[in-house]
Design an enzyme around this catalytic site. Sequence first.
Site, short mmCIF file in Angstrom:
data_model
loop_
_atom_site.label_atom_id
_atom_site.label_comp_id
_atom_site.label_asym_id
_atom_site.label_seq_id
_atom_site.Cartn_x
_atom_site.Cartn_y
_atom_site.Cartn_z
N TYR A 245 45.04 41.63 69.75
CA TYR A 245 46.05 40.60 69.49
C TYR A 245 46.41 40.49 68.00
O TYR A 245 47.56 40.26 67.65
CB TYR A 245 45.55 39.25 69.99
CG TYR A 245 46.47 38.10 69.67
CD1 TYR A 245 47.54 37.80 70.50
CD2 TYR A 245 46.29 37.33 68.52
CE1 TYR A 245 48.40 36.76 70.20
CE2 TYR A 245 47.14 36.29 68.21
CZ TYR A 245 48.20 36.01 69.05
OH TYR A 245 49.05 34.98 68.75
N TYR A 247 46.76 42.63 65.73
CA TYR A 247 47.44 43.78 65.11
C TYR A 247 48.71 44.15 65.87
O TYR A 247 48.79 43.98 67.09
CB TYR A 247 46.52 45.00 65.06
CG TYR A 247 45.45 44.92 64.00
CD1 TYR A 247 45.71 45.35 62.70
CD2 TYR A 247 44.19 44.41 64.29
CE1 TYR A 247 44.73 45.28 61.72
CE2 TYR A 247 43.20 44.33 63.32
CZ TYR A 247 43.49 44.77 62.04
OH TYR A 247 42.53 44.69 61.07
N GLY A 546 20.36 33.29 23.03
CA GLY A 546 21.32 34.18 22.40
C GLY A 546 21.34 33.98 20.91
O GLY A 546 20.72 33.07 20.36
N GLU A 547 22.09 34.88 20.25
CA GLU A 547 22.12 34.86 18.79
C GLU A 547 23.52 35.20 18.31
O GLU A 547 24.17 36.11 18.84
CB GLU A 547 21.13 35.88 18.22
CG GLU A 547 21.13 35.96 16.71
CD GLU A 547 20.15 37.03 16.23
OE1 GLU A 547 20.22 37.37 15.05
OE2 GLU A 547 19.35 37.51 17.05
N GLY A 548 24.00 34.44 17.34
CA GLY A 548 25.30 34.71 16.75
C GLY A 548 25.15 35.01 15.28
O GLY A 548 24.05 35.11 14.74
N ASP A 688 37.41 30.34 26.97
CA ASP A 688 36.52 31.38 27.51
C ASP A 688 35.99 30.95 28.88
O ASP A 688 34.80 31.04 29.16
CB ASP A 688 35.35 31.64 26.56
CG ASP A 688 34.59 32.93 26.92
OD1 ASP A 688 35.10 33.70 27.76
OD2 ASP A 688 33.50 33.14 26.39
#
Length: 831
Positions: A245, A247, A546-548, A688
């Site tokens: 049905y 398709y 984390g590190e900036g 971001d």
Amino acid sequence: MCSPVYLMVVSFPLTSTHAAQCRYALGMEDGTIPDSDITASSAWSDSTEAKHGRLSTGAGDGAWCPLGAVFPSASEYLQVDLRSLHFLALVGTQGRHADGHGQEFARSYRLRYSRDGRSWITWKDRWGQEVVSGNKNTYDVVLKDLGPPIVARYVRFYPLADRVMSVCLRVELYGCLWNDGLLAYTAPVGHVMHLSGSPVYLNDSTYDGSTEAGVQFGGLGQLVDGVLGGDDFTETKELRVWPGYDYLGWSREALGQGSVQIEFHFQKTRSFHTMQVHSNNRHTQGVRVFRKVECQFKPGLLLPWSSPPLLLAIPLEDLKDPSSRPISIPLGGRPAQILRCQFTFADRWLLISEISFYSVSTPPPADFAATTPRSGLPVAKHDSSNTAILIGCLVGIILLLLAVIAVILWRQYWKKILGKVRRKDFQHDFQNGCYILTFTVDAWAWFSLNSVPYTPPPPACGMDMEKGFPSPTEEPPPYPGAPPYPALSPPSVPHYAEADIVSLQGVSGNNTYAVPALSSPSPTAADCSPLPDLPRQCLVFKEKLGEGQFGEVHLCEIESPQDLPNLEFPFNVRKGRPLLVAVKILRPDASKNARNDFLKEGKILSRLKDPNIIRLLGVCVSSEPLCMVTEYMECGDLNQYLSHRVLLDKTGPAHHAATISYPALISMASQIASGMKFLSSLNFVHRDLATRNCLRPIKIADFGMSRNLYAGDYYRIQGRAVLPIRWMAWECILMGKFTTASDVWAFGVTLWEMLSVCQEQPYSSLTDEQVIDNAGEFFRDHGRQVYLSRPDICPQGLYELMLSCWNRDCKLRPSFAHIHSFLTEDAMNMV
């Protein structure tokens, strides 16, 4: 008045293209539809004429009542003119109550509809039944989910009865404007497949047009009803219907030719950018997606077919994949009112479940007037003098030269712009013997306040020009248990895109960001409540997140948060249980401007108090180094959570895998939209937004850029993470223009991530340079830009919301308030 609760009890199919979102009352009850557009075959009296047939209103005698009995002729009707084509997913009916005096209602009725007012079609459900169950009393509202939905301008209600009796009726229609503009499609009649002796009917059973000589024409049917077939075409998504049905299918042998031709007729000329064809690819039954498609375009009814036709071959890997899926076909923005596409067989059978278009309405082609006979216009006199010819030639040459010069200048200008976008070398500004290194509010400051003007810092003199920055001295740990600071490596700060774009060196990331033009005054200390100063000794170091370039982000614990009366407590924590927090630390050797910006950021973040935004809990500013303490969700970020899950409807119970459902995804997306709605109300720009920057339970943050895990999500210059270009709007990449509208673009990409359960990067088939080139295509707007394809789980209506988020014109993108409202309603109806 009718309570909205009536709409809440209706269940809409998840896979419907429009029904999932088109459930808005069209104006019978609230009077949006004027009385002049409501007519009837007859009325019993002036007080029961057609205009009184509005749901839940009691004007006149309380309803529309026809003059005669509706049995046995069933010829009385109430008609509503919607003035334009609408997609109708639901109808509601009610009897005549009249404050308890009414006794008339329709136990059943028929629906007939028309798109042009001339040809009328009787609505039938998916099993061919025409009669719709109506009311059982005079006051209750009964809603009927239209399956299949209808596209119409005019709708008629024919009340029915099983004996001679009087009836009265009040109605409402629910749907939305039919923006697709499709009037009809023409296609060959579907065939019957025999599998193991059982017939599989692949016909278009809901087609409402005519059939002649094996061709259906003049109507709409299952190819545009929004129901997407699954991998096994013998299983349907509707109960009690026959195998196949979902398709419409054709056999190469039965058709007697190697291709299937489908023609689409639209209301007016439109620019077609993409066609999506949901096709089956069940190899074992000789079913494959089409091998190639060839499309022709006819801009107007009186115009010829375009030449040459557009031809697209399907890659071999798509032919090998045995799953059913939508295949996106770029149409290049070509204008057409009639579109004809020829699908070439790749095997014995071709099965298509749904065809949809991404297109926009366009004015008639410029040469259309030339094809229309014109009369009554003055005729220019013939001038055979040599002077007139000479002047005409000179004017023509001058205009041609001016046009050539304008084109050359235009190309050189945008070549320069795009060249700057792709430039990877580091440029210095040298003035008075000093390099000018510009930076503004922390890159960790994931919100930029539109009311903060940017003031460039003074020249950074007194430093080693070879290395750029003085080498730091050894600093003590910022708090007990914290590791010592690592040595700084010499930075290389690129000058990105345009001259008015400055680089942001953040506490948590090494990102270069474009700063929008800002004009409003910045918030003063009086705007914000004093920030609570927390003692450093209460912070217990757990790990570095984390590190900036100018600082770090640490995960810490506060062992006894209840003992800190000045802590801004965001939620209840059981006594004796530590509170996880994220601590952002400014390096002690940071410049004076960086320090001022860090303090300004703290004041800005203290204003953000929303259940879906990470909150600032306190600061440590009584001694060096400066710290900000924010919430941290121990469940981690949304990207990691979703990437380890599979969609619930694609995993059987034997897989024992972590799953997630579509309603759960929509609920989380709604919470993200709620947080962004709050930010946009304060004129904050995130810059971001992505799943990596959403924590669980849903709170918007910006830890993603500081973590090596997501370094690949940022465009690199000289090996450093710079810009999240795969989430950025084209105007951000090319012009550095960051606004709430660019956040809306990023939200569309974030929603795509979620519905793809974070299994791949956006535009994973494109390199970073090709993503930037694609931004240029959005600017040029020649129809060659690439959009993210629709995820399998995503209904077409929700995908259209994503496409609206990626509108080239930022003014036409939806607001976060609209997005939140849409997703909230969608989530409520998916539960």
